[in-house]
Write a protein that holds these residues in place. Structure first.
Motif, PDB file in Angstrom:
ATOM      1  N   GLY A  71       0.901  -1.211  -0.088  1.00 14.51           N
ATOM      2  CA  GLY A  71       0.004   0.117  -0.008  1.00 14.51           C
ATOM      3  C   GLY A  71       0.807   1.389   0.091  1.00 14.51           C
ATOM      4  O   GLY A  71       2.026   1.309  -0.258  1.00 14.51           O
ATOM      5  N   ARG A  72       0.194   2.442   0.216  1.00 14.04           N
ATOM      6  CA  ARG A  72       0.709   3.698   0.200  1.00 14.04           C
ATOM      7  C   ARG A  72       2.064   3.801   1.179  1.00 14.04           C
ATOM      8  O   ARG A  72       3.114   4.427   0.774  1.00 14.04           O
ATOM      9  N   SER A  73       2.111   2.960   2.326  1.00 12.42           N
ATOM     10  CA  SER A  73       3.123   3.162   3.244  1.00 12.42           C
ATOM     11  C   SER A  73       4.214   2.081   3.142  1.00 12.42           C
ATOM     12  O   SER A  73       4.890   1.608   3.894  1.00 12.42           O
ATOM     13  N   SER A  74       4.162   1.686   1.875  1.00  7.28           N
ATOM     14  CA  SER A  74       5.250   0.438   1.466  1.00  7.28           C
ATOM     15  C   SER A  74       6.390   0.760   1.834  1.00  7.28           C
ATOM     16  O   SER A  74       6.981   1.923   1.678  1.00  7.28           O
ATOM     17  N   ARG A  75       7.231  -0.126   2.593  1.00  2.00           N
ATOM     18  CA  ARG A  75       8.625   0.199   2.843  1.00  2.00           C
ATOM     19  C   ARG A  75       9.599  -0.517   1.993  1.00  2.00           C
ATOM     20  O   ARG A  75      10.726  -0.659   2.240  1.00  2.00           O
ATOM     21  N   LEU A  76       9.075  -0.971   0.791  1.00  2.00           N
ATOM     22  CA  LEU A  76       9.918  -1.661  -0.118  1.00  2.00           C
ATOM     23  C   LEU A  76      11.085  -0.478  -0.717  1.00  2.00           C
ATOM     24  O   LEU A  76      12.510  -0.993  -0.593  1.00  2.00           O
ATOM     25  N   SER A  77      10.792   0.619  -0.987  1.00  2.15           N
ATOM     26  CA  SER A  77      11.866   1.461  -1.383  1.00  2.15           C
ATOM     27  C   SER A  77      12.982   1.525  -0.261  1.00  2.15           C
ATOM     28  O   SER A  77      14.214   1.543  -0.611  1.00  2.15           O
ATOM     29  N   SER A  78      12.649   1.649   0.750  1.00  2.00           N
ATOM     30  CA  SER A  78      13.545   1.540   2.112  1.00  2.00           C
ATOM     31  C   SER A  78      14.523   0.477   2.162  1.00  2.00           C
ATOM     32  O   SER A  78      15.883   0.463   2.164  1.00  2.00           O
ATOM     33  N   TRP A  79      13.933  -0.550   1.845  1.00  2.00           N
ATOM     34  CA  TRP A  79      14.740  -1.954   2.006  1.00  2.00           C
ATOM     35  C   TRP A  79      15.503  -1.936   0.810  1.00  2.00           C
ATOM     36  O   TRP A  79      16.736  -2.372   0.912  1.00  2.00           O
ATOM     37  N   LEU A  80      15.047  -1.602  -0.460  1.00  2.00           N
ATOM     38  CA  LEU A  80      15.816  -1.631  -1.526  1.00  2.00           C
ATOM     39  C   LEU A  80      17.305  -0.680  -1.369  1.00  2.00           C
ATOM     40  O   LEU A  80      18.282  -1.079  -1.779  1.00  2.00           O
ATOM     41  N   GLY A  81      16.858   0.337  -0.917  1.00  2.00           N
ATOM     42  CA  GLY A  81      17.816   1.449  -0.709  1.00  2.00           C
ATOM     43  C   GLY A  81      18.939   0.973   0.256  1.00  2.00           C
ATOM     44  O   GLY A  81      20.254   0.964   0.306  1.00  2.00           O
ATOM     45  N   ASP A  82      18.559   0.134   1.479  1.00  2.00           N
ATOM     46  CA  ASP A  82      19.377  -0.088   2.459  1.00  2.00           C
ATOM     47  C   ASP A  82      20.295  -1.484   1.969  1.00  2.00           C
ATOM     48  O   ASP A  82      21.263  -1.696   2.346  1.00  2.00           O
ATOM     49  N   SER A  83      19.882  -2.174   0.744  1.00  2.00           N
ATOM     50  CA  SER A  83      20.461  -3.233   0.241  1.00  2.00           C
ATOM     51  C   SER A  83      21.371  -2.743  -0.970  1.00  2.00           C
ATOM     52  O   SER A  83      21.930  -3.622  -1.506  1.00  2.00           O
ATOM     53  N   GLY A  84      21.359  -1.547  -1.155  1.00  2.00           N
ATOM     54  CA  GLY A  84      22.280  -0.878  -2.388  1.00  2.00           C
ATOM     55  C   GLY A  84      21.545  -0.929  -3.689  1.00  2.00           C
ATOM     56  O   GLY A  84      22.338  -0.546  -4.494  1.00  2.00           O
ATOM     57  N   TYR A  85      20.383  -1.159  -3.633  1.00  2.00           N
ATOM     58  CA  TYR A  85      19.628  -0.955  -4.902  1.00  2.00           C
ATOM     59  C   TYR A  85      19.003   0.392  -5.148  1.00  2.00           C
ATOM     60  O   TYR A  85      18.872   1.247  -4.113  1.00  2.00           O
ATOM     61  N   ASP A  86      18.596   0.752  -6.365  1.00  2.00           N
ATOM     62  CA  ASP A  86      17.766   2.257  -6.507  1.00  2.00           C
ATOM     63  C   ASP A  86      16.457   2.259  -5.838  1.00  2.00           C
ATOM     64  O   ASP A  86      15.820   1.131  -5.692  1.00  2.00           O
ATOM     65  N   GLN A  87      16.431   3.147  -5.344  1.00  2.00           N
ATOM     66  CA  GLN A  87      14.962   3.595  -4.656  1.00  2.00           C
ATOM     67  C   GLN A  87      14.219   4.454  -5.727  1.00  2.00           C
ATOM     68  O   GLN A  87      14.506   5.498  -6.194  1.00  2.00           O
ATOM     69  N   PRO A  88      13.068   3.732  -6.246  1.00  2.00           N
ATOM     70  CA  PRO A  88      12.291   4.278  -7.232  1.00  2.00           C
ATOM     71  C   PRO A  88      11.927   5.733  -6.808  1.00  2.00           C
ATOM     72  O   PRO A  88      11.572   5.890  -5.726  1.00  2.00           O
ATOM     73  N   ARG A  89      11.932   6.508  -7.865  1.00  2.00           N
ATOM     74  CA  ARG A  89      11.482   8.060  -7.508  1.00  2.00           C
ATOM     75  C   ARG A  89      10.078   8.219  -7.060  1.00  2.00           C
ATOM     76  O   ARG A  89       9.152   7.553  -7.711  1.00  2.00           O
ATOM     77  N   LEU A  90       9.959   8.661  -5.888  1.00  2.00           N
ATOM     78  CA  LEU A  90       8.720   9.340  -5.757  1.00  2.00           C
ATOM     79  C   LEU A  90       8.092  10.525  -6.118  1.00  2.00           C
ATOM     80  O   LEU A  90       8.713  11.382  -5.716  1.00  2.00           O
ATOM     81  N   GLU A  91       6.859  10.445  -6.826  1.00  2.00           N
ATOM     82  CA  GLU A  91       6.303  11.681  -7.301  1.00  2.00           C
ATOM     83  C   GLU A  91       5.203  12.124  -6.390  1.00  2.00           C
ATOM     84  O   GLU A  91       4.481  11.148  -6.131  1.00  2.00           O
ATOM     85  N   ARG A  92       4.851  13.242  -6.098  1.00  2.00           N
ATOM     86  CA  ARG A  92       3.715  13.517  -5.187  1.00  2.00           C
ATOM     87  C   ARG A  92       3.271  14.726  -5.711  1.00  2.00           C
ATOM     88  O   ARG A  92       3.788  15.769  -6.202  1.00  2.00           O
ATOM     89  N   LEU A  93       1.759  14.702  -5.750  1.00  2.00           N
ATOM     90  CA  LEU A  93       0.966  15.932  -6.023  1.00  2.00           C
ATOM     91  C   LEU A  93      -0.047  15.963  -5.073  1.00  2.00           C
ATOM     92  O   LEU A  93      -0.844  15.473  -4.789  1.00  2.00           O
ATOM     93  N   GLY A  94       0.406  17.369  -4.219  1.00  2.00           N
ATOM     94  CA  GLY A  94      -0.852  17.633  -3.124  1.00  2.00           C
ATOM     95  C   GLY A  94      -2.017  17.775  -3.557  1.00  2.00           C
ATOM     96  O   GLY A  94      -2.144  18.511  -4.403  1.00  2.00           O
ATOM     97  N   ILE A  95      -2.865  17.384  -2.622  1.00  2.00           N
ATOM     98  CA  ILE A  95      -4.427  17.310  -2.945  1.00  2.00           C
ATOM     99  C   ILE A  95      -5.262  17.799  -1.696  1.00  2.00           C
ATOM    100  O   ILE A  95      -6.235  18.577  -1.737  1.00  2.00           O
ATOM    101  N   SER A  96      -4.619  17.523  -0.535  1.00  2.00           N
ATOM    102  CA  SER A  96      -5.272  17.778   0.763  1.00  2.00           C
ATOM    103  C   SER A  96      -6.770  17.814   0.562  1.00  2.00           C
ATOM    104  O   SER A  96      -7.710  18.641   0.734  1.00  2.00           O
ATOM    105  N   ILE A  97      -7.299  16.438   0.389  1.00  2.00           N
ATOM    106  CA  ILE A  97      -8.828  16.164   0.509  1.00  2.00           C
ATOM    107  C   ILE A  97      -9.358  15.842   2.134  1.00  2.00           C
ATOM    108  O   ILE A  97      -8.516  15.173   2.712  1.00  2.00           O
ATOM    109  N   ASN A  98     -10.565  16.102   2.227  1.00  2.06           N
ATOM    110  CA  ASN A  98     -11.041  15.880   3.496  1.00  2.06           C
ATOM    111  C   ASN A  98     -12.418  15.051   3.106  1.00  2.06           C
ATOM    112  O   ASN A  98     -13.369  15.664   2.599  1.00  2.06           O
ATOM    113  N   TYR A  99     -12.368  13.797   3.574  1.00  4.73           N
ATOM    114  CA  TYR A  99     -13.923  13.000   3.403  1.00  4.73           C
ATOM    115  C   TYR A  99     -14.413  12.965   4.700  1.00  4.73           C
ATOM    116  O   TYR A  99     -13.965  13.031   5.878  1.00  4.73           O
ATOM    117  N   ALA A 100     -15.857  13.088   4.578  1.00  2.00           N
ATOM    118  CA  ALA A 100     -16.833  12.473   5.639  1.00  2.00           C
ATOM    119  C   ALA A 100     -17.746  11.683   5.028  1.00  2.00           C
ATOM    120  O   ALA A 100     -18.296  11.898   4.029  1.00  2.00           O
TER     121      ALA A 100
END
Length: 469
Positions: free
Chosen positions: A197-226
Motif C-alpha cells: 500500500g501507500r506506506s510500502s517500505r520496499l523503497s527503504s529496503w532496496l536502498g538499504d541493500s544497495g539498490y535504487d529507490q524508485p523516484r517518488l512523485e507527489r501531487l498535493g491535494i489535501s482532501i477531506n472525506y466525511a
C-alpha cells in the motif's frame, strides 16, 4: 507485442486466466493481504505450487474494516473496468455480492456536474456499490480457496537476496490473539510481490541493500472525506434514482462540498460521502452532514433522511503518489510491486480497486510471456506504467488543473490546450449521450484516456456546447 498504450491498456482490461499455465515457481509470496495483494495472489496461483500472503491484520473476520485500511469505512465503488476483470478471474463474485446485499447500480443518469445531470449514456454500464470490508472478504474467500494459497499473519521486515535476485522474505509472525511479534523468520521464495500500500517500505529496503529507490512523485491535494451510513427502507429495484455522484468545478462548491456520492449498499443502508479540499471539512457532524446534503440534488437528502448508523467517519489524504519503478536502473530480479505501493490517487475518481485489478493483469501478462526471471522485471514495469499513466492522467490531471487555477500558475501552452479540450468534452457530456459514453469509458477504466484526444470527438463537443449555449 502490442506497442500502442491505448491498445495495450484495453488488452489488459480484457485479460482472462490462462488455459494452460506453465508452473514457474515453487513458492511465491505476496506482501499485503488487501485487494491488490489478493488479486496478485490469484494470478500467481496459476504459476506457483504455493502462494503465501503475508498480512499483519487479522483476516478472520468480515464485519468491519482492517486497521491497515484507514479509508475502509469510506465510499468504495468497483468501476466497470475492475468488475469485468474480476468476473473473469473470480467468476460469480458480482452475483455473490448482490446476494449479500450489495447493489449493481446503473451508471446512467447518476452523475451531476455543478448540479446538472449528465446526458444518458446508452451503453448502460453498471457499478458495484459495496462496502470495502465485504468486497475484500468475498475476494479473499475465493482466492484463499484456491489450491496452495495461504495467509500467514505476520509483518514483513525485509528481503533476502541470492546475488541480484530476491530469494527470501524476512518477517515476524503473529498468531491469532497475540499482541506481540514472535521473532524474525525467513520465508524461502522464488518470487515476491509488494502489495503493502501507500506506506510500502520496499523503497527503504532496496536502498538499504544497495539498490535504487524508485523516484517518488507527489501531487498535493489535501482532501477531506466525511462518510456516514443511513438506514434505507426502499429496495434497490424500487429506488427512483439508485445512487448519485455530484461533482463541482472550482467556484461552484456548496457548503464546502466539491464532490459528493450516495450509494445503496448491503444491510439495507445508504452510504453517503462528502468531500472538500484544503480547509473545507464538510459534514463533520450528522446535522452538518444533512444540511450539506440538502443543498445537493434531491437523492442526497432522501438518502440521509433515515436513521444514522454509527457516526460520521472522516479521512484525510494529503497527496497523489506514484513510485517510478520503470525508471529505476538497479533493481533485483524476482520482485514486482502492485496497487497503492506503486501509485495511489485522489479517491474521488474511484480508481484504486480497478487499478489494482489491472496491475494484476500486468502481472499475468508478464508471467505468460516467458520472462527471464533472473533479470529485472522491466517488461512488467513498462506494462504497468501504461496503467499508472492512464489513471494518473485522469486523477492527477484533474487535480493539477484545479491547483494551477487556484494558485494562478502559468502553465505551458500545450497543457492549457489539453485542459481546454477536456473541459469542452466534460461540459458536452451534459447534453450529448455519445460523448457521455466516451467520457465514461475512460472514467470507468475501460478505455485509455488517449481516446478523448480524437479531433472528431473534440469538434463534436465544441458543437454540442455551442448548441446548448
Amino acid at each position: 507485442m502490442i506497442e500502442s498504450p491505448p491498445a495495450l491498456f484495453e488488452a489488459l482490461v480484457q485479460a482472462a486466466p490462462p488455459g494452460d499455465a506453465t508452473l514457474l515457481f515453487d513458492t511465491a509470496c505476496v506482501i499485503g493481504g488487501g485487494i491488490a495483494g489478493l488479486l496478485a495472489a490469484r494470478v500467481l496461483s496459476d504459476r506457483a505450487r504455493r502462494v503465501v500472503v503475508i498480512e499483519p491484520d487479522d483476516l478472520s473476520g468480515t464485519a468491519g474494516p482492517r486497521p491497515g485500511v484507514p479509508q475502509g469505512l469510506q465510499v468504495h465503488t468497483l468501476l466497470p473496468g475492475g468488475q469485468q476483470w474480476l468476473e473473469r478471474w473470480v467468476p460469480g463474485l458480482t452475483k455473490e455480492a448482490q446476494e449479500r446485499g450489495a447493489s449493481l447500480v446503473p451508471g446512467q443518469g447518476t452523475t451531476f456536474l455543478d448540479g446538472v445531470p449528465q446526458a444518458l449514456d446508452a451503453e448502460g454500464h453498471h457499478l458495484l456499490a459495496i462496502g470495502r470490508p465485504l468486497l475484500e472478504s468475498l475476494i479473499r474467500d475465493r482466492v484463499v480457496s484456491r489450491p496452495g494459497v495461504t495467509v500467514l499473519r505476520g509483518r514483513a521486515i525485509g528481503l533476502r537476496y541470492d546475488g541480484d535476485a530476491v530469494d527470501g522474505v524476512r518477517y515476524t509472525s503473529r498468531s491469532a490473539g497475540d499482541q506481540g511479534d514472535n521473532g524474525a523468520r525467513v520465508l524461502d521464495v522464488d518470487f515476491v510481490v509488494d502489495a503493502m500500500g501507500r506506506s510500502s517500505r520496499l523503497s527503504s529496503w532496496l536502498g538499504d541493500s544497495g539498490y535504487d529507490q524508485p523516484r517518488l512523485e507527489r501531487l498535493g491535494i489535501s482532501i477531506n472525506y466525511a462518510t456516514a451510513l443511513f438506514e434505507r427502507s426502499v429496495e434497490l429495484a424500487d429506488l427512483e434514482r439508485p445512487g448519485a455522484l455530484a461533482l463541482f468545478t472550482p467556484g461552484h462548491s456548496r457548503h464546502g462540498v466539491s464532490t459528493a456520492a450516495v450509494q445503496p449498499i448491503e444491510g439495507m443502508r445508504w452510504i453517503a460521502m462528502l468531500m472538500g479540499y484544503g480547509d473545507s471539512r464538510p459534514g463533520r457532524t450528522v446535522a452538518e452532514f444533512r444540511a450539506a446534503c440538502a443543498a445537493l440534488p434531491p437523492v442526497f437528502a432522501e438518502a440521509v433522511a433515515g436513521d444514522v448508523v454509527g457516526g460520521v467517519e472522516t479521512y484525510h489524504q494529503a497527496d497523489n503518489r506514484r513510485r517510478h519503478f520503470a525508471d529505476a536502473d538497479h533493481l533485483p530480479a524476482r520482485l514486482v510491486a502492485v496497487g497503492d505501493a506503486v501509485a495511489s490517487f485522489n479517491p474521488i475518481y474511484g480508481q484504486g480497486m480497478s487499478s489494482a485489478a489491472l496491475h494484476a493483469s500486468c502481472l499475468a501478462a508478464y508471467l505468460g510471456g516467458a520472462p527471464d526471471l533472473d533479470a529485472v522485471a522491466r517488461e512488467f514495469y513498462r506494462t504497468q506504467q501504461v496503467v499508472v499513466d492512464a489513471a494518473w492522467a485522469v486523477s492527477a490531471g484533474g487535480d493539477g488543473a484545479r491547483l494551477d487555477a487556484q494558485n494562478g500558475t502559468d502553465v505551458p501552452q500545450g497543457v492549457r490546450e489539453r485542459r481546454r479540450a477536456m473541459d469542452q468534452i466534460a461540459a458536452a457530456t451534459l447534453v450529448d449521450g455519445e460523448l457521455a459514453h466516451a467520457f465514461n469509458d475512460v472514467s470507468y477504466m475501460l478505455r485509455h484516456p488517449a481516446v478523448l484526444a480524437d479531433p472528431e470527438l473534440l469538434a463534436r463537443a465544441v458543437a454540442a456546447n455551442e448548441r446548448a449555449a
